[in-house]
Design an enzyme around this catalytic site. Structure first.
Site, PDB file in Angstrom:
ATOM      1  N   ASP A   1       0.837  -1.196   0.000  1.00  0.00           N
ATOM      2  CA  ASP A   1       0.000   0.000   0.000  1.00  0.00           C
ATOM      3  C   ASP A   1       0.872   1.247   0.000  1.00  0.00           C
ATOM      4  O   ASP A   1       1.320   1.708   1.046  1.00  0.00           O
ATOM      5  CB  ASP A   1      -0.923  -0.018   1.233  1.00  0.00           C
ATOM      6  CG  ASP A   1      -1.836   1.193   1.292  1.00  0.00           C
ATOM      7  OD1 ASP A   1      -1.943   1.911   0.273  1.00  0.00           O
ATOM      8  OD2 ASP A   1      -2.464   1.395   2.358  1.00  0.00           O
TER       9      ASP A   1
ATOM     10  N   GLU B   1      -7.939   2.543   0.680  1.00  0.00           N
ATOM     11  CA  GLU B   1      -8.194   1.544  -0.366  1.00  0.00           C
ATOM     12  C   GLU B   1      -8.712   0.218   0.185  1.00  0.00           C
ATOM     13  O   GLU B   1      -9.369  -0.531  -0.530  1.00  0.00           O
ATOM     14  CB  GLU B   1      -6.912   1.292  -1.170  1.00  0.00           C
ATOM     15  CG  GLU B   1      -5.919   0.270  -0.589  1.00  0.00           C
ATOM     16  CD  GLU B   1      -5.354   0.655   0.763  1.00  0.00           C
ATOM     17  OE1 GLU B   1      -5.408   1.859   1.107  1.00  0.00           O
ATOM     18  OE2 GLU B   1      -4.861  -0.226   1.490  1.00  0.00           O
TER      19      GLU B   1
ATOM     20  N   ARG C   1     -11.033  -0.543   2.329  1.00  0.00           N
ATOM     21  CA  ARG C   1     -12.503  -0.649   2.353  1.00  0.00           C
ATOM     22  C   ARG C   1     -13.047  -0.871   0.952  1.00  0.00           C
ATOM     23  O   ARG C   1     -14.115  -1.463   0.786  1.00  0.00           O
ATOM     24  CB  ARG C   1     -13.085   0.604   3.035  1.00  0.00           C
ATOM     25  CG  ARG C   1     -12.792   1.885   2.317  1.00  0.00           C
ATOM     26  CD  ARG C   1     -12.940   3.118   3.219  1.00  0.00           C
ATOM     27  NE  ARG C   1     -11.811   3.277   4.149  1.00  0.00           N
ATOM     28  CZ  ARG C   1     -11.697   4.251   5.030  1.00  0.00           C
ATOM     29  NH1 ARG C   1     -12.665   5.149   5.165  1.00  0.00           N
ATOM     30  NH2 ARG C   1     -10.646   4.340   5.818  1.00  0.00           N
TER      31      ARG C   1
ATOM     32  N   LYS D   1       1.661   7.946   0.387  1.00  0.00           N
ATOM     33  CA  LYS D   1       2.080   8.007   1.782  1.00  0.00           C
ATOM     34  C   LYS D   1       3.462   8.639   1.894  1.00  0.00           C
ATOM     35  O   LYS D   1       4.251   8.582   0.947  1.00  0.00           O
ATOM     36  CB  LYS D   1       2.186   6.576   2.350  1.00  0.00           C
ATOM     37  CG  LYS D   1       0.869   5.886   2.587  1.00  0.00           C
ATOM     38  CD  LYS D   1       1.088   4.487   3.152  1.00  0.00           C
ATOM     39  CE  LYS D   1      -0.209   3.759   3.387  1.00  0.00           C
ATOM     40  NZ  LYS D   1      -1.059   4.348   4.437  1.00  0.00           N
TER      41      LYS D   1
HETATM   42  N1  BES Z   1      -3.113   0.210   5.256  1.00  0.00           N
HETATM   43  C1  BES Z   1      -3.468   1.460   5.800  1.00  0.00           C
HETATM   44  C2  BES Z   1      -3.687   1.409   7.302  1.00  0.00           C
HETATM   45  C3  BES Z   1      -2.472   1.062   8.130  1.00  0.00           C
HETATM   46  C4  BES Z   1      -1.655   2.058   8.620  1.00  0.00           C
HETATM   47  C5  BES Z   1      -2.194  -0.238   8.445  1.00  0.00           C
HETATM   48  C6  BES Z   1      -0.548   1.733   9.380  1.00  0.00           C
HETATM   49  C7  BES Z   1      -1.099  -0.565   9.209  1.00  0.00           C
HETATM   50  C8  BES Z   1      -0.276   0.422   9.671  1.00  0.00           C
HETATM   51  C9  BES Z   1      -4.758   1.961   5.154  1.00  0.00           C
HETATM   52  O1  BES Z   1      -4.945   1.581   3.837  1.00  0.00           O
HETATM   53  C10 BES Z   1      -4.677   3.444   5.158  1.00  0.00           C
HETATM   54  O2  BES Z   1      -3.828   3.988   4.504  1.00  0.00           O
HETATM   55  N2  BES Z   1      -5.573   4.078   5.897  1.00  0.00           N
HETATM   56  C11 BES Z   1      -5.596   5.491   5.983  1.00  0.00           C
HETATM   57  C12 BES Z   1      -7.019   5.932   5.846  1.00  0.00           C
HETATM   58  C13 BES Z   1      -7.177   7.413   5.616  1.00  0.00           C
HETATM   59  C14 BES Z   1      -6.630   7.800   4.263  1.00  0.00           C
HETATM   60  C15 BES Z   1      -8.643   7.752   5.708  1.00  0.00           C
HETATM   61  C16 BES Z   1      -5.025   5.889   7.336  1.00  0.00           C
HETATM   62  O3  BES Z   1      -5.208   5.140   8.308  1.00  0.00           O
HETATM   63  O4  BES Z   1      -4.367   6.910   7.412  1.00  0.00           O
HETATM   64 ZN    ZN Z   2      -4.038  -0.158   3.260  1.00  0.00          ZN
HETATM   65 MN    MN Z   3      -3.994   2.876   2.475  1.00  0.00          MN
END
Ligand code: BES
Ligand code: ZN
Ligand code: MN
Length: 495
Positions: free
Chosen positions: A266, A345, A347, A273
């Site tokens: 991701d 992504e 969800r 990110k």
């Molecule tokens: N895979 C991430 C969540 C995650 C973060 C898992 C750190 C393990 C460690 C997920 O896809 C994500 O990026 N979520 C975002 C959502 C936001 C954009 C609404 C997040 O948590 O920042």
């Molecule tokens: Zn993710």
């Molecule tokens: Mn993500």
């Protein structure tokens, strides 16, 4: 695994060489069983000198005298053994692993000194196996000598009811394998484990009697899984959906379904990110790994249940072909989604997998697992997964299973007010709900794809990876969810 452990149980283990391990309780720090292996009283002296009191999880390790039948003798404290939980016996097993050192043969004397039940002995063996897991596939220079690394160690548990121990251990050995499988899938780097390669590992479960279908991009297009496919657009590697079926129950029993997020990497996509720590996103398939490990366990122990495992496998990359913020996609359910942030992504992958699961299998209950939000770590840290559910009984059963396995979950709320936060100006919903309550709005999003099925969502972002070291795990990946859900099935859904 660098050290391969062979477990056995024997009524009368004869000690010759190697390491002897005995339990020491608070009421009897040096047991009768070990006194026989310590004719010169070396251990008793060591116990005095080191002030070993039998406190639980404490250890002491001494060189045996020249004429003793063993090379080394160790004690592991069990405190008040009658009060130890299954997980605490597993931790004691983990402690025993740390004592192995260079020994090739380990005899664990359980004869007295708080003789554990056969179940407890099997739990110790499980903990020992779990602790022995190491992910060192890519280390070409082993930290210790070669001889040590390719070593087979036989561990014999001496117990009065060896036959019962063996029986109790059979299913636990399979649990250890399932946990190791889940850990390895999470630890593997994304260049090695893409969607196609992950699907192939799921396919390997056919050897255990699991029916595995792998859906390709073309088949998913036909099913109109535009939400899942949208995430995959920026990747050079095609997506897959793996469907695993274990039919251990009566043919007519409705199945229990498990759905996993399998984002093999991701980057965040166009909403990219930050660089720091991004390497951890190779573990963003922890939900899919847990589902795969669980299916291994259910089939391996021939659980009397019909179970479905569905995992959505994609890679989230930025690219000229990638999806953009502002894009609107139509999910398999027909509901439309405005993409606000391409990093939300998980969800999008899950919503289509959940729809597919319900339409095709009409499950009695559906549980999804996902490393879904960073926010769940802010709320709960690394010691509880977030639990969201539309069903109180299911929530309670999961909470109970979490306490038994110490893979704990903590329920967080769902409500119409949170649901409103994901309404969109342009589509039925948007894929993020703003800064507040990030884990809850993610769960509300998933809930919009659940019909009448009792459903639970476990947000395992804090528990699946970057895991704190424990007596039963030293690896970056924990395998979280495998033992939890195996226990849930065992306690609630087996006929
Ligand atoms: N895979 C991430 C969540 C995650 C973060 C898992 C750190 C393990 C460690 C997920 O896809 C994500 O990026 N979520 C975002 C959502 C936001 C954009 C609404 C997040 O948590 O920042
Ligand atoms: Zn993710
Ligand atoms: Mn993500």
């Amino acid at each position: 695994m660098s050290i391969s452990i062979e477990i056995s149980f024997s009524k009368t283990a004869k000690v010759s060489g190697g390491l002897v391990v005995a339990m020491g309780s608070v009421s009897e720090p040096v047991s009768q069983a070990v006194k026989a292996a310590d004719p010169a009283g070396q251990l008793e002296k060591a116990v005095k000198v080191s002030e070993f009191t039998g406190k639980s999880f404490s250890t002491i390790d001494v060189i045996a005298p020249v004429d003793a039948p063993a090379d080394r003798i160790a004690l592991v404290g069990t405190g008040e053994p009658d009060k130890l939980s299954a997980y605490e016996w597993m931790r004691i097993g983990g402690k025993i692993f740390t004592l192995i050192g260079k020994a090739r043969k380990v005899t664990v004397l359980l004869g007295d000194g708080g003789a554990p039940s056969a179940e407890a002995a099997a739990d110790m063996a499980l903990g020992l196996l779990m602790r022995s897991y190491a992910f060192d596939t890519y280390k070409t220079k082993k930290p210790e000598d070669e001889e040590r690394d390719s070593r087979k160690v036989s561990v014999v548990f001496q117990h009065g009811d060896a036959a019962d121990c063996k029986k109790a251990f059979a299913s636990r050995q399979v649990v250890a394998e399932g946990v190791a499988l889940a850990r390895t899938l999470v630890n593997e780097p994304a260049n090695v484990l893409g969607p196609v390669e992950f699907a192939a590992r799921a396919k390997d479960l056919e050897a255990l009697g699991v029916t595995v279908e792998i859906l390709t991009e073309k088949e998913m297009k036909k099913l109109k899984m535009e939400a899942l496919l949208g995430v995959s657009l920026g990747s050079a590697r095609p997506p897959r959906l793996a469907v695993m079926r274990w039919q251990g129950g009566k043919p007519k029993d409705k199945p229990v379904a498990f759905v996993g997020k399998g984002v093999v990497f991701d980057t965040g996509g166009i909403s990219i990110k930050p660089a720091a720590g991004m390497e951890d996103m190779k573990g963003d398939m922890g939900g899919a790994a847990a589902v795969t490990g669980l299916m291994h366990v259910l089939a391996g122990r021939k659980a009397k249940v019909n179970a479905i495992g569905i995992i959505g496998l994609v890679e989230n990359m930025p690219d000229g072909a990638a999806q953009r913020p502002g894009d609107i996609v139509r999910s398999m359910s027909g509901q439309t989604i405005e993409i606000i942030n391409t990093d939300a992504e998980g969800r999008l992958v899950l919503c289509d997998a959940l729809t597919y699961c319900q339409e095709r299998f009409k499950p009695a209950v559906m549980i999804n697992l996902a490393t879904l939000t960073g926010a769940v770590m802010v709320a709960l840290g690394q010691h509880h997964a977030g639990l969201f559910s539309n069903d109180d009984a299911l929530s309670q059963a999961l909470t109970k299973a979490g306490e038994v396995t110490e893979e704990r979950v903590w329920r967080l709320p769902l409500s119409a007010d949170y649901d409103k936060m994901i309404d969109s100006k342009f589509a039925d919903m948007k894929n993020t709900g703003g800064r507040y309550a990030g884990s809850i709005t993610a769960a509300q999003f998933l809930k919009r794809f659940v019909k009448d099925t009792p459903w639970a969502h476990l947000d395992i972002a804090g528990t699946a990876m970057g895991s704190p070291s424990t007596d039963v795990n030293q690896s970056w990946a924990s395998g979280f969810g495998v033992r939890l859900l195996d226990e849930l099935v065992r306690a609630n859904y087996e006929s």
